[in-house]
Each structure stands twice: as structure tokens, then as C-alpha cells.
Design an enzyme around this catalytic site. Structure first.
Site, PDB file in Angstrom:
ATOM      1  N   ASP A 216      87.636  10.735 -17.026  1.00 30.70           N
ATOM      2  CA  ASP A 216      87.224   9.673 -17.938  1.00 30.70           C
ATOM      3  C   ASP A 216      88.017   9.724 -19.244  1.00 30.70           C
ATOM      4  OD1 ASP A 216      85.087   7.613 -18.472  1.00 30.70           O
ATOM      5  OD2 ASP A 216      84.650   8.959 -20.146  1.00 30.70           O
ATOM      6  N   GLU A 267      94.954  26.302  -7.179  1.00 33.47           N
ATOM      7  CA  GLU A 267      94.431  27.585  -6.679  1.00 33.47           C
ATOM      8  C   GLU A 267      93.460  27.384  -5.529  1.00 33.47           C
ATOM      9  OE1 GLU A 267      92.498  29.698  -9.822  1.00 33.47           O
ATOM     10  OE2 GLU A 267      94.146  29.303 -11.214  1.00 33.47           O
TER      11      GLU A 267
HETATM   12  C1  GLC Z   1      85.140   5.231 -19.639  1.00 36.85           C
HETATM   13  C2  GLC Z   1      84.071   4.803 -18.682  1.00 36.85           C
HETATM   14  C3  GLC Z   1      83.117   3.915 -19.419  1.00 36.85           C
HETATM   15  C4  GLC Z   1      82.495   4.692 -20.556  1.00 36.85           C
HETATM   16  C5  GLC Z   1      83.567   5.290 -21.451  1.00 36.85           C
HETATM   17  C6  GLC Z   1      83.007   6.351 -22.350  1.00 36.85           C
HETATM   18  O1  GLC Z   1      85.904   4.180 -20.041  1.00 36.85           O
HETATM   19  O2  GLC Z   1      84.643   4.207 -17.568  1.00 36.85           O
HETATM   20  O3  GLC Z   1      82.138   3.395 -18.583  1.00 36.85           O
HETATM   21  O4  GLC Z   1      81.676   3.868 -21.315  1.00 36.85           O
HETATM   22  O5  GLC Z   1      84.578   5.912 -20.707  1.00 36.85           O
HETATM   23  O6  GLC Z   1      82.758   7.513 -21.627  1.00 36.85           O
END
Ligand code: GLC
Ligand code: CA
Length: 554
Positions: A216, A267
Site C-alpha cells: 500500500d 529466502e
Molecule cells: C491506498 C489504499 C487506499 C487507502 C490508502 C491509505 O491508496 O488503496 O484504499 O485509503 O492507501 O492507506
């Protein structure tokens, strides 16, 4: 026209060619009937995904979280939120997926934690300058009393990027940085403690047997030294990707983090994969994230954002194969996810809607449903013929449009709250899936409860209503996925062809692909025999907003 042949990068690892289906756990299937999808719900519906023919699933976060940003605010990286089940439920789901030959990728949220994470709670209790504070980005405020934020950065969800804390002695104190909601403080990734902690988190899930991670906000971890002021383009999308040199996006320091993770994954036995969520201004930049010793994949948001225009679509495909191929990585392809307007609505929009803004009751004119669905089916018919790895978002195989009429009181996206309703945000693509029947919740569970209301017309999109129905979107997806697997379309070369203005055309071996994004029907070559089409043809004429796979008689 001279034949231009493009080659996808060689290599046999599964992620180079995989079709990966994104599950948004809270909206996929609800086993205990509380209106929120859960892990047992996923396990109970895995057969539907086997029948669809996907290679892997990616689960959006299901870890313990106050759910301020639908789980992207993690308070414990090594567990399962009771809302979604238990760690045992996770292991059961993972084993059931593996039994069916489906790989499992989990979402890792390293840019920020929840403000309820133990580390952040410790930081609040500790003094300025303490090791506890140094895991996050705390700074003194500006002005004689420190009551102005340390810089002018604006949160992706609207409002400022800094929040002031009250010190343990009750006095107004330092400020902490949060790219997203106030409940999502950013980690300081220059701190070795943070790096070590996440190595442990990676190992925790790898030891359980996951096949990889979707990372993310992978472009946000490192902030420019000195945190200089920056004013974004007001027309730009909220996740960046519109401008170069944003002090909190795509800083070069991120790469050493991903090299470290690459070595850690190596690993482990099997082929574990890392996929970056990184919104960057160019494909060349995106390709830097998937150099041989970094991530394995990066989302192709340039492709997702491409408007319905033949020249632009051909260009982005060509440039993607060049850019990713140039570093030995597969290109990825994606049309929908939980952060963008579903492509069955987006491709018929005639108003601007930057990423993250969403659409709703005030949006005028509303996207035409039939037009959007025709274009979405055509777009997917093209996408699933391309070499590389493709991502599907739950519900697109049903042709689901964006839910636009969600009453205000149900909305949950922080964007909606932080902009006081000026931007709808992303709830419209997150509505629970319709599975069967016409009764409330359409088989999402047995109780009829649903955390976001499902539109009345969704009965017609239910999986059971489309199953086995000739011409349904579900059957189209199955046919495309079957054809893609049988013909090995995930790898190999692509040869560009020319069917004239308004079309995108190429050949994959002896399979030809043509899409009509123009304004008039286009004739396919004599001897063309359609293998699969996104819509009906009239004789040899390919109607507008339609795509086909065809072969030619010798
Ligand atoms: C990413 C996710 C989104 C979230 C953001 C903060 O973009 O896809 O849904 O709100 O990160 O974590
Ligand atoms: Ca539930």
C-alpha cells in the site's frame, strides 16, 4: 504499415502472467450475517473464483483496525480483526485457496499505522525527542507558540497533513504527519526500528504461507529531507502521479527498502511476489520499482487512467510493454480497484472526476449505464489478451456499475468527512456484491444486512442471475480467462496491426484482437472468424464500443 513486434519480458514465475482477483473482504461475502464480509465468507465462495478461472487473489486489509479507513489503518500487523474472523479462519482460507491452485496475496500497509497502534500510543505518552516519537514523524509547530503546522502539505483525504497533539502534561504539543486521515500517522522510514519491525511483519505472513504482498502507498514511505512546502495541482488526482518531484511521493530513498524486502522474500521457497501500489507520473518511473532486485510488479495506473480513446490506449499499451520490458518485468494491467470509479461507469463519464473524488447524486450528467457496460466489456476483452499480469476487482466480472445513490448517512470514506461532502470519495465502488436472488443483500449473507446499501437494480447483476446465461458479463469473463490460459496469452509477443482510425488492433500469435473505440463501425478482414466478442457483430462489421478476438482462415 511495418510490423512492429513487442516482446513481453521472459521468465516463468507465476506472477509474470497471473490474473489476480482483488477481494475487498468487507464486501465480498458475509458468513455470520452482520452485514460485513469476512474470511469464512471468502472461504465459502472460493469455488466461484475457481470457476471464473483466476490464478490468485489479493485481499485488502483484514488485520486488527479501528476501520477509520476500511482497514487501511492497521493497529496490529500480525493478526485478524474480529470483524473478519480469526487467524485460524485465515489459515483455513489460505489452505482452501491453495487446494484449488489459487495463490494468495495480502495487503501490507507500511506507510502509516492506525493511531491506535501500540507504537503510536507509546509515542503520545513519551516526550518530544524520545525514541518512541522517532518511529513517526513528529515536529514542533511553527510560529511563536508552535500553533502553526510544520509545513503546508495537504492530506490526500482533504484538510491539512499535520495534527497537533496534547502532551502528557496537558499542554499543546508537537504535530505529527499523516498523508491520509488523522487516524493514520506516517511512520518515519529512516528509522531502523521501523525497518526491522516490518521485516518481522513480512516474515509473519510468509511463514503462514502467503504468496506475496500488495504494498500500500509504496510511493509514500520516504519524505524529502527538510519537509519543504509544496502546493499540489488542484486539478490533480489525490494519490499523486500528476506531477514530478512531490516531496512525499516517489522519493528515491524508497528503493533500498524494496531491495531489502526482495532479498527477504528470496529466502523463502516458492515464488513470493511484491506488487507496488505507486502512483507515479510516468511509466518509465514506475518501471524503476520493478528492477530485478526490487518489487516484482507495480500497478499500471497509467493504463487504468487512460480515457476511451484508440490512440491513447494503443500508446499506453506500447509504452507499458517497452517500459516494464526494459527492466525485465512483466507489464501489469488494471481497470478497477477499491479506490477508483468502477470502469463500467468511468468509461461513460462525460464530466471530469479526478481519482479519489468519486461520483454521486450531484454528478451530472450521470454516466449512461448501457454505454459504460459496453465499453467496460470491450476494455476487458482487450486487457485479458495482453501479455503480462492482469488485476480484476471483485464485481467487475458481473459488470457492476458504480453505486451512485448512496444516502449520505451511509457514506464511510474519510474523504467524504474530511471534505464535508464536497468529494464523495470511494464508497460507490465498495458496495457488497450481489450473489443471488432478489431479496435484500442478494445472497451477500442470509440476514439481508449490508454495511453499504445495494442498489435495487443489482438483482440483475447477481452472479446466479448471470451464471450460464449466454452473453452475460460473467460468461464473457469466463470465456476470456479460459481463452487466455489455453492460448498462453500472458506471455509472448504482440504484433501491432492497423484497422484504421478509432481502432486498437494487434495480433498475439494467430489470435487477432480488435477494439472499436471510434464513432463508426469497422470491417474486420475477410475470413475473420470470431473467437470471443464483447458484444454482437453485424456480419463482418465491428460495432463501436466493441472488441473481439478473432482468427483468420488460411
Ligand atoms: C491506498 C489504499 C487506499 C487507502 C490508502 C491509505 O491508496 O488503496 O484504499 O485509503 O492507501 O492507506
Ligand atoms: Ca461478517
Amino acid at each position: 504499415m511495418a510490423e512492429i513486434e513487442q516482446q513481453s519480458a521472459p521468465g516463468s514465475e507465476w506472477w509474470r502472467t497471473a490474473v489476480i482477483y482483488q477481494i475487498y473482504p468487507r464486501s465480498f461475502a458475509d458468513a455470520n450475517g452482520d452485514g460485513i464480509g469476512d474470511l469464512p465468507g471468502i472461504t465459502s465462495r472460493l469455488d466461484a473464483l475457481s470457476e471464473l478461472g483466476v490464478d490468485a487473489i489479493w485481499l485488502s486489509p483484514f488485520m486488527p483496525s479501528p476501520q477509520k479507513d476500511a482497514g487501511y489503518d492497521v493497529s496490529d500487523y500480525r493478526g485478524v480483526d474480529p470483524l473478519f474472523g480469526t487467524l485460524d479462519d485465515f489459515d483455513t482460507m489460505l489452505a482452501a485457496a491453495h487446494e484449488r491452485g489459487i495463490r494468495v496475496i495480502v495487503d501490507l500497509v507500511p506507510n502509516h499505522s492506525s493511531d491506535q497502534h501500540r507504537w503510536f500510543q507509546d509515542a503520545l505518552k513519551a516526550a518530544p525527542g524520545s525514541p518512541e516519537r522517532a518511529r513517526y514523524i513528529f515536529r514542533d509547530g511553527k510560529g511563536p507558540h508552535g500553533d502553526l503546522p510544520p509545513n503546508n502539505w495537504e492530506s490526500v483525504f482533504g484538510g491539512g497533513m499535520w495534527t497537533r497533539v496534547t502532551e502528557p502534561d496537558g499542554t499543546p504539543g508537537q504535530w505529527y504527519l499523516h498523508i491520509f486521515d488523522t487516524s493514520q500517522p506516517d511512520f518515519d522510514w529512516t528509522n531502523p526500528d521501523v525497518r526491522e519491525e516490518f521485516r518481522g511483519v513480512l516474515r509473519f505472513w510468509l511463514d503462514r504461507g502467503v504468496d506475496g504482498f500488495r504494498v500500500d502507498v509504496a510511493h509514500g514511505l520516504i519524505k524529502k529531507d527538510g519537509l519543504p512546502d509544496y502546493t499540489p495541482d488542484p486539478e490533480g488526482g489525490s494519490m499523486g502521479g500528476d506531477e514530478d518531484d512531490v516531496p512525499y511521493w516517489g522519493q528515491s530513498g524508497v528503493h533500498e527498502i524494496y531491495r531489502d524486502w526482495h532479498a527477504l522474500l528470496a529466502e523463502y521457497p516458492g515464488e513470493r511476489a511484491l506488487c507496488a501500489e505507486a502512483w507515479l507520473p510516468t511509466l518509465e518511473k514506475t518501471a524503476l520499482w520493478v528492477r530485478p532486485d526490487e518489487m516484482n510488479q507495480a500497478f499500471n495506473f497509467g493504463y487504468l487512467m487512460t480515457p476511451w480513446d484508440a490512440e491513447e490506449l494503443s500508446t499506453v499499451i506500447r509504452e507499458s510493454l517497452d517500459a516494464f520490458g526494459g527492466v525485465g518485468a512483466p507489464s501489469t494491467w488494471v481497470l478497477s480497484n477499491h479506490d477508483v470509479i468502477r470502469h463500467a461507469s468511468r468509461l461513460a463519464l462525460t464530466v471530469e472526476s479526478p481519482q479519489g473524488d468519486g461520483i454521486g447524486p450531484r454528478t451530472e450528467p450521470k454516466p449512461d449505464r448501457a454505454l459504460g457496460l459496453a465499453r467496460a466489456r470491450a476494455a476487458t476483452t482487450v486487457m485479458l489478451s495482453l501479455p503480462g499480469s492482469a488485476y480484476l476487482y471483485q464485481g467487475e466480472e458481473l459488470g457492476l456499475p458504480e453505486a451512485m445513490e448512496i444516502p449520505d448517512e451511509f457514506r464511510q470514506d474519510p474523504t467524504w468527512f474530511r471534505t464535508k461532502g464536497a468529494r464523495y470519495g470511494r464508497d460507490g465502488c465498495r458496495v457488497p456484491l450481489p450473489w443471488s436472488g432478489t431479496s435484500p443483500s442478494y445472497g451477500f449473507n442470509d440476514t439481508g444486512a449490508s454495511w453499504l446499501p445495494q442498489p435495487a437494480e443489482w438483482a440483475e447483476y447477481a452472479r446466479a442471475a448471470e451464471e450460464g446465461v449466454d452473453g452475460s458479463t460473467l460468461e464473457l469473463y469466463k470465456e476470456l480467462l479460459r481463452g487466455r490460459a489455453e492460448r498462453g496469452l500472458g506471455s509472448g509477443s504482440l504484433v501491432w496491426e492497423d484497422l484504421g482510425r478509432g481502432t486498437v488492433a494487434f495480433r498475439r500469435g494467430d489470435l487477432h484482437v480488435a477494439a472499436n473505440l471510434g464513432e463508426v463501425p469497422v470491417a474486420l478482414p475477410a475470413g475473420a472468424s470470431v473467437v470471443v466478442g464483447s458484444g454482437p457483430l453485424t456480419g463482418r462489421e465491428l460495432p463501436v464500443d466493441t472488441a473481439v478476438w478473432y482468427t483468420l482462415a488460411d
